[in-house]
Design an enzyme around this catalytic site. Sequence first.
Site, mmCIF file in Angstrom:
data_model
loop_
_atom_site.group_PDB
_atom_site.id
_atom_site.type_symbol
_atom_site.label_atom_id
_atom_site.label_comp_id
_atom_site.label_asym_id
_atom_site.label_seq_id
_atom_site.Cartn_x
_atom_site.Cartn_y
_atom_site.Cartn_z
ATOM 1 N N CYS A 1 33.060 12.661 -6.559
ATOM 2 C CA CYS A 1 32.965 11.722 -5.440
ATOM 3 C C CYS A 1 31.597 11.914 -4.795
ATOM 4 C CB CYS A 1 34.089 12.009 -4.446
ATOM 5 S SG CYS A 1 34.191 10.836 -3.092
ATOM 6 N N CYS B 1 39.095 7.003 9.404
ATOM 7 C CA CYS B 1 38.230 7.805 8.526
ATOM 8 C C CYS B 1 37.402 8.794 9.342
ATOM 9 C CB CYS B 1 37.307 6.872 7.740
ATOM 10 S SG CYS B 1 36.168 7.728 6.636
ATOM 11 N N CYS C 1 40.447 12.070 0.700
ATOM 12 C CA CYS C 1 39.941 10.752 1.073
ATOM 13 C C CYS C 1 39.971 10.576 2.582
ATOM 14 C CB CYS C 1 40.784 9.681 0.406
ATOM 15 S SG CYS C 1 40.221 8.019 0.730
#
Length: 398
Positions: free
Chosen positions: A136, A150, A374
Amino acid sequence: MQTAANLMPIPGHVDPVPVPRAPSLRADGRIDLIGLTKEQLRQTLLDAGMELKQAKLRGKQIFHWLYNRGATEFAQMTDIAKAQHPWLTERFVVGRPEVVEAQVSTDGTRKWLLRSPDGQDYEAVFIPDADRGTLCVSSQVGCTLNCTFCHTGTMRLVRNLTAGEIVGQVMLARDALGEWPSQPEGRMLTNIVMMGMGEPLYNFDAVRDALKLVMDGDGLALSKRRITLSTSGVVPMMARAGAEIGVNLAVSLHAVTKEVRDEIVPLNRKYGIEELLQACADYPGANNARRITFEYVMLKDKNDSDADAHELVRLLRHYDLPAKVNLIPFNPWPGANYECSTPDRIRSFSDIVFEGGISAPVRTPRGRDIDAACGQLKTAAEKKSRADLDREAAALVA
């Protein structure tokens, strides 16, 4: 006149504004060769005083050593005359990001906190699986999008990463995994996702140039079918990404109504769901063999009802999209205003989408214990609370 490479986006309310930014130079004045294409490498050698025929040959040789063999010193380049090594070392360097911290999760996920020569921190994460290994990769230091679920969205955008800093994350992972020279089979790092810190399509030129190096058959040689670029929906850049990069597309959708998506993905106020899905339908190369992935974070009592699932199926069918939906259990972080949907709720949502004829696997959270999952990436350089960000956003609207 400013070139595209000298522009960077700075935070706006939902959309960055390009402003000039001078490239940062190394303290020792040497030029880092990582991130340069074959042509740029040849031109850099010419500019340093090497004659044309020699520059063509040496450029090709150095490119091979950098991206195929993983060399970090000119002394390792055995087909270049030893007498030329000091000349190269005086002028150039084969860079790697400085590793500030390397962490390994209980599930094998690795996270690196990296630092650039100008002191900026960013992160990369490697996720091993039985049949693949996915890196990632970050594209910016911080992020401008302020998505409310986030953790990275609570950082200020500091600057774009260069092509060298982006491809350098791949080089570093190859170093750590012992995967030089490059080879098409039998390696752990098989896939790359542009899903780290930042919005890749707000750093388009550097992301494109870095991924071209990754895909170059003479270099890192990773197939474009094994690379995925994730966007929150920068609609004007999506067609260009398909045409100029051509990798798989992932879209951070996360909601099916304007009201909810406006809240959790503020970019939706500029490029709405319908406009975004039409851009997905127009994306070059999308078909049933190369489906578009829609990321959908599961937030309790926010976007996880049966009605939301049915609307998601309706939307994807309406635009006739070759789609796969990744359902992502919300990964908590300090100060977050959301909770993860219950396992039963996630299962029910997934079943409805599957029954609608669309694949909807539930992603297994990886690296949560080291904040590598994530939505959790956020460097120690910036510790701003959600409340601080909400106040700033309100001030911008006022």
